[in-house]
Design a protein around this motif. Structure first.
Motif, PDB file in Angstrom:
ATOM      1  N   VAL A   1     -25.647   0.717 -27.066  1.00 56.97           N
ATOM      2  CA  VAL A   1     -26.860   1.057 -26.325  1.00 56.97           C
ATOM      3  C   VAL A   1     -27.712   2.029 -27.141  1.00 56.97           C
ATOM      4  O   VAL A   1     -28.931   1.873 -27.255  1.00 56.97           O
ATOM      5  CB  VAL A   1     -26.511   1.633 -24.932  1.00 56.97           C
ATOM      6  CG1 VAL A   1     -27.732   2.254 -24.278  1.00 56.97           C
ATOM      7  CG2 VAL A   1     -25.913   0.546 -24.047  1.00 56.97           C
ATOM      8  N   GLN A   2     -27.076   3.015 -27.735  1.00 56.84           N
ATOM      9  CA  GLN A   2     -27.789   4.011 -28.542  1.00 56.84           C
ATOM     10  C   GLN A   2     -28.573   3.351 -29.677  1.00 56.84           C
ATOM     11  O   GLN A   2     -29.677   3.766 -29.999  1.00 56.84           O
ATOM     12  CB  GLN A   2     -26.797   5.029 -29.099  1.00 56.84           C
ATOM     13  CG  GLN A   2     -27.424   6.075 -29.995  1.00 56.84           C
ATOM     14  CD  GLN A   2     -26.386   7.028 -30.578  1.00 56.84           C
ATOM     15  OE1 GLN A   2     -25.213   6.977 -30.269  1.00 56.84           O
ATOM     16  NE2 GLN A   2     -26.838   7.908 -31.443  1.00 56.84           N
ATOM     17  N   HIS A   3     -27.997   2.307 -30.272  1.00 55.91           N
ATOM     18  CA  HIS A   3     -28.613   1.656 -31.435  1.00 55.91           C
ATOM     19  C   HIS A   3     -29.243   0.300 -31.106  1.00 55.91           C
ATOM     20  O   HIS A   3     -29.711  -0.383 -32.010  1.00 55.91           O
ATOM     21  CB  HIS A   3     -27.572   1.480 -32.539  1.00 55.91           C
ATOM     22  CG  HIS A   3     -27.050   2.778 -33.062  1.00 55.91           C
ATOM     23  ND1 HIS A   3     -27.779   3.602 -33.881  1.00 55.91           N
ATOM     24  CD2 HIS A   3     -25.874   3.414 -32.835  1.00 55.91           C
ATOM     25  CE1 HIS A   3     -27.077   4.683 -34.172  1.00 55.91           C
ATOM     26  NE2 HIS A   3     -25.916   4.593 -33.546  1.00 55.91           N
ATOM     27  N   SER A   4     -29.236  -0.081 -29.843  1.00 55.18           N
ATOM     28  CA  SER A   4     -29.725  -1.411 -29.424  1.00 55.18           C
ATOM     29  C   SER A   4     -29.058  -2.508 -30.246  1.00 55.18           C
ATOM     30  O   SER A   4     -29.703  -3.455 -30.688  1.00 55.18           O
ATOM     31  CB  SER A   4     -31.245  -1.503 -29.548  1.00 55.18           C
ATOM     32  OG  SER A   4     -31.867  -0.569 -28.701  1.00 55.18           O
ATOM     33  N   ALA A   5     -27.768  -2.365 -30.442  1.00 56.67           N
ATOM     34  CA  ALA A   5     -27.007  -3.293 -31.289  1.00 56.67           C
ATOM     35  C   ALA A   5     -26.355  -4.386 -30.456  1.00 56.67           C
ATOM     36  O   ALA A   5     -25.541  -4.101 -29.580  1.00 56.67           O
ATOM     37  CB  ALA A   5     -25.941  -2.527 -32.064  1.00 56.67           C
ATOM     38  N   THR A   6     -26.709  -5.613 -30.742  1.00 54.85           N
ATOM     39  CA  THR A   6     -26.104  -6.749 -30.046  1.00 54.85           C
ATOM     40  C   THR A   6     -25.227  -7.580 -30.978  1.00 54.85           C
ATOM     41  O   THR A   6     -24.728  -8.628 -30.576  1.00 54.85           O
ATOM     42  CB  THR A   6     -27.188  -7.645 -29.420  1.00 54.85           C
ATOM     43  OG1 THR A   6     -28.086  -8.088 -30.444  1.00 54.85           O
ATOM     44  CG2 THR A   6     -27.947  -6.902 -28.338  1.00 54.85           C
ATOM     45  N   CYS A   7     -25.044  -7.130 -32.194  1.00 58.21           N
ATOM     46  CA  CYS A   7     -24.155  -7.791 -33.150  1.00 58.21           C
ATOM     47  C   CYS A   7     -23.009  -6.841 -33.462  1.00 58.21           C
ATOM     48  O   CYS A   7     -23.230  -5.766 -34.019  1.00 58.21           O
ATOM     49  CB  CYS A   7     -24.906  -8.132 -34.425  1.00 58.21           C
ATOM     50  SG  CYS A   7     -26.203  -9.317 -34.155  1.00 58.21           S
ATOM     51  N   TRP A   8     -21.806  -7.256 -33.094  1.00 56.33           N
ATOM     52  CA  TRP A   8     -20.641  -6.391 -33.246  1.00 56.33           C
ATOM     53  C   TRP A   8     -19.582  -7.068 -34.106  1.00 56.33           C
ATOM     54  O   TRP A   8     -19.213  -8.220 -33.856  1.00 56.33           O
ATOM     55  CB  TRP A   8     -20.006  -6.098 -31.891  1.00 56.33           C
ATOM     56  CG  TRP A   8     -20.872  -5.445 -30.869  1.00 56.33           C
ATOM     57  CD1 TRP A   8     -22.206  -5.145 -30.942  1.00 56.33           C
ATOM     58  CD2 TRP A   8     -20.448  -5.027 -29.575  1.00 56.33           C
ATOM     59  NE1 TRP A   8     -22.624  -4.565 -29.783  1.00 56.33           N
ATOM     60  CE2 TRP A   8     -21.577  -4.479 -28.918  1.00 56.33           C
ATOM     61  CE3 TRP A   8     -19.228  -5.062 -28.910  1.00 56.33           C
ATOM     62  CZ2 TRP A   8     -21.516  -3.972 -27.623  1.00 56.33           C
ATOM     63  CZ3 TRP A   8     -19.163  -4.560 -27.631  1.00 56.33           C
ATOM     64  CH2 TRP A   8     -20.290  -4.015 -26.994  1.00 56.33           C
ATOM     65  N   LEU A   9     -19.084  -6.352 -35.075  1.00 62.16           N
ATOM     66  CA  LEU A   9     -17.921  -6.784 -35.844  1.00 62.16           C
ATOM     67  C   LEU A   9     -16.735  -6.004 -35.298  1.00 62.16           C
ATOM     68  O   LEU A   9     -16.686  -4.777 -35.413  1.00 62.16           O
ATOM     69  CB  LEU A   9     -18.108  -6.492 -37.334  1.00 62.16           C
ATOM     70  CG  LEU A   9     -16.897  -6.804 -38.213  1.00 62.16           C
ATOM     71  CD1 LEU A   9     -16.649  -8.310 -38.263  1.00 62.16           C
ATOM     72  CD2 LEU A   9     -17.090  -6.256 -39.606  1.00 62.16           C
ATOM     73  N   ILE A  10     -15.810  -6.713 -34.663  1.00 60.80           N
ATOM     74  CA  ILE A  10     -14.631  -6.086 -34.060  1.00 60.80           C
ATOM     75  C   ILE A  10     -13.432  -6.393 -34.955  1.00 60.80           C
ATOM     76  O   ILE A  10     -12.955  -7.524 -35.007  1.00 60.80           O
ATOM     77  CB  ILE A  10     -14.367  -6.631 -32.630  1.00 60.80           C
ATOM     78  CG1 ILE A  10     -15.617  -6.578 -31.761  1.00 60.80           C
ATOM     79  CG2 ILE A  10     -13.182  -5.905 -32.004  1.00 60.80           C
ATOM     80  CD1 ILE A  10     -16.058  -5.204 -31.359  1.00 60.80           C
ATOM     81  N   ASP A  11     -12.953  -5.394 -35.661  1.00 62.46           N
ATOM     82  CA  ASP A  11     -11.826  -5.557 -36.577  1.00 62.46           C
ATOM     83  C   ASP A  11     -10.524  -5.303 -35.817  1.00 62.46           C
ATOM     84  O   ASP A  11     -10.190  -4.172 -35.501  1.00 62.46           O
ATOM     85  CB  ASP A  11     -11.976  -4.587 -37.744  1.00 62.46           C
ATOM     86  CG  ASP A  11     -10.914  -4.762 -38.809  1.00 62.46           C
ATOM     87  OD1 ASP A  11      -9.911  -5.474 -38.554  1.00 62.46           O
ATOM     88  OD2 ASP A  11     -11.067  -4.176 -39.888  1.00 62.46           O
ATOM     89  N   SER A  12      -9.811  -6.376 -35.551  1.00 66.68           N
ATOM     90  CA  SER A  12      -8.556  -6.306 -34.785  1.00 66.68           C
ATOM     91  C   SER A  12      -7.335  -6.540 -35.665  1.00 66.68           C
ATOM     92  O   SER A  12      -6.248  -6.810 -35.163  1.00 66.68           O
ATOM     93  CB  SER A  12      -8.576  -7.353 -33.666  1.00 66.68           C
ATOM     94  OG  SER A  12      -9.618  -7.101 -32.780  1.00 66.68           O
ATOM     95  N   ARG A  13      -7.509  -6.459 -36.978  1.00 68.70           N
ATOM     96  CA  ARG A  13      -6.404  -6.803 -37.875  1.00 68.70           C
ATOM     97  C   ARG A  13      -5.192  -5.899 -37.741  1.00 68.70           C
ATOM     98  O   ARG A  13      -4.082  -6.308 -38.046  1.00 68.70           O
ATOM     99  CB  ARG A  13      -6.892  -6.801 -39.326  1.00 68.70           C
ATOM    100  CG  ARG A  13      -7.864  -7.940 -39.602  1.00 68.70           C
ATOM    101  CD  ARG A  13      -8.390  -7.896 -40.992  1.00 68.70           C
ATOM    102  NE  ARG A  13      -9.306  -6.768 -41.148  1.00 68.70           N
ATOM    103  CZ  ARG A  13     -10.054  -6.563 -42.220  1.00 68.70           C
ATOM    104  NH1 ARG A  13      -9.978  -7.405 -43.240  1.00 68.70           N
ATOM    105  NH2 ARG A  13     -10.867  -5.527 -42.282  1.00 68.70           N
ATOM    106  N   ARG A  14      -5.365  -4.687 -37.262  1.00 70.55           N
ATOM    107  CA  ARG A  14      -4.230  -3.756 -37.117  1.00 70.55           C
ATOM    108  C   ARG A  14      -3.600  -3.833 -35.734  1.00 70.55           C
ATOM    109  O   ARG A  14      -2.673  -3.083 -35.444  1.00 70.55           O
ATOM    110  CB  ARG A  14      -4.676  -2.331 -37.403  1.00 70.55           C
ATOM    111  CG  ARG A  14      -5.084  -2.133 -38.840  1.00 70.55           C
ATOM    112  CD  ARG A  14      -5.450  -0.712 -39.100  1.00 70.55           C
ATOM    113  NE  ARG A  14      -5.972  -0.565 -40.449  1.00 70.55           N
ATOM    114  CZ  ARG A  14      -6.664   0.466 -40.864  1.00 70.55           C
ATOM    115  NH1 ARG A  14      -6.902   1.475 -40.051  1.00 70.55           N
ATOM    116  NH2 ARG A  14      -7.121   0.528 -42.081  1.00 70.55           N
ATOM    117  N   ARG A  15      -4.112  -4.723 -34.907  1.00 65.74           N
ATOM    118  CA  ARG A  15      -3.574  -4.869 -33.546  1.00 65.74           C
ATOM    119  C   ARG A  15      -2.892  -6.218 -33.419  1.00 65.74           C
ATOM    120  O   ARG A  15      -3.372  -7.213 -33.938  1.00 65.74           O
ATOM    121  CB  ARG A  15      -4.703  -4.791 -32.513  1.00 65.74           C
ATOM    122  CG  ARG A  15      -5.315  -3.425 -32.432  1.00 65.74           C
ATOM    123  CD  ARG A  15      -6.225  -3.286 -31.248  1.00 65.74           C
ATOM    124  NE  ARG A  15      -5.511  -3.625 -30.029  1.00 65.74           N
ATOM    125  CZ  ARG A  15      -6.096  -4.136 -28.957  1.00 65.74           C
ATOM    126  NH1 ARG A  15      -7.373  -4.369 -28.933  1.00 65.74           N
ATOM    127  NH2 ARG A  15      -5.391  -4.424 -27.894  1.00 65.74           N
TER     128      ARG A  15
END
Length: 139
Positions: A44-58
């Motif tokens: 919301v702070q950055h109006s970012a609608t593109c997210w890279l979610i790095d789940s490699r350690r989970r």
């Protein structure tokens, strides 16, 4: 801007207009909710609608986590980000095999067929470069 905890880092790349979320370890249900809440605040702070979610350690997930993400969290993203579709590139280990290895909640959801009118898109990637390219092509 970078935010971190013992289980998550969140950073924003203004040059790519990309929110990068890196899970550092397996988490509890409370940590999952706390982490995704912090992610939404940064988005919301950055109006970012593109997210890279790095789940490699989970590697761990459970039904409650998947249900919370699918029913309570993801459907609310668009309305909090100016009614724009949110694109989530879920990064998993390159050797991850869906049928043989446990999946994080977002990876579980990425394997399901998208529903019509869904205000978010989730895609799985084993390569960070490919994930970034997909985000840039769709955002």
């Amino acid at each position: 801007m970078t935010s971190s905890s013992s289980f998550l880092t969140i950073s924003f790349r203004p040059d790519l207009h990309l929110l990068i979320v890196r899970w550092l370890r397996d988490v509890t249900q409370a940590e999952l909710q706390q982490g995704y809440s912090a992610t939404l605040q940064a988005a919301v702070q950055h109006s970012a609608t593109c997210w890279l979610i790095d789940s490699r350690r989970r590697t761990q997930s459970d039904t409650a986590m998947v249900q919370w993400l699918a029913n309570d969290y993801l459907p609310t993203l668009s309305s909090q980000l100016n009614n724009r579709i949110v694109h989530l590139a879920c990064l998993v280990a390159a050797t991850w095999q869906p049928a043989e290895t446990p999946a994080t909640p977002l990876a579980v959801l990425a394997q399901e067929a998208p529903q019509a009118g869904q205000p978010f898109k989730v895609q799985l990637f084993g390569d960070e470069g490919a994930a970034t390219q997909w985000l840039q092509a769709n955002c």
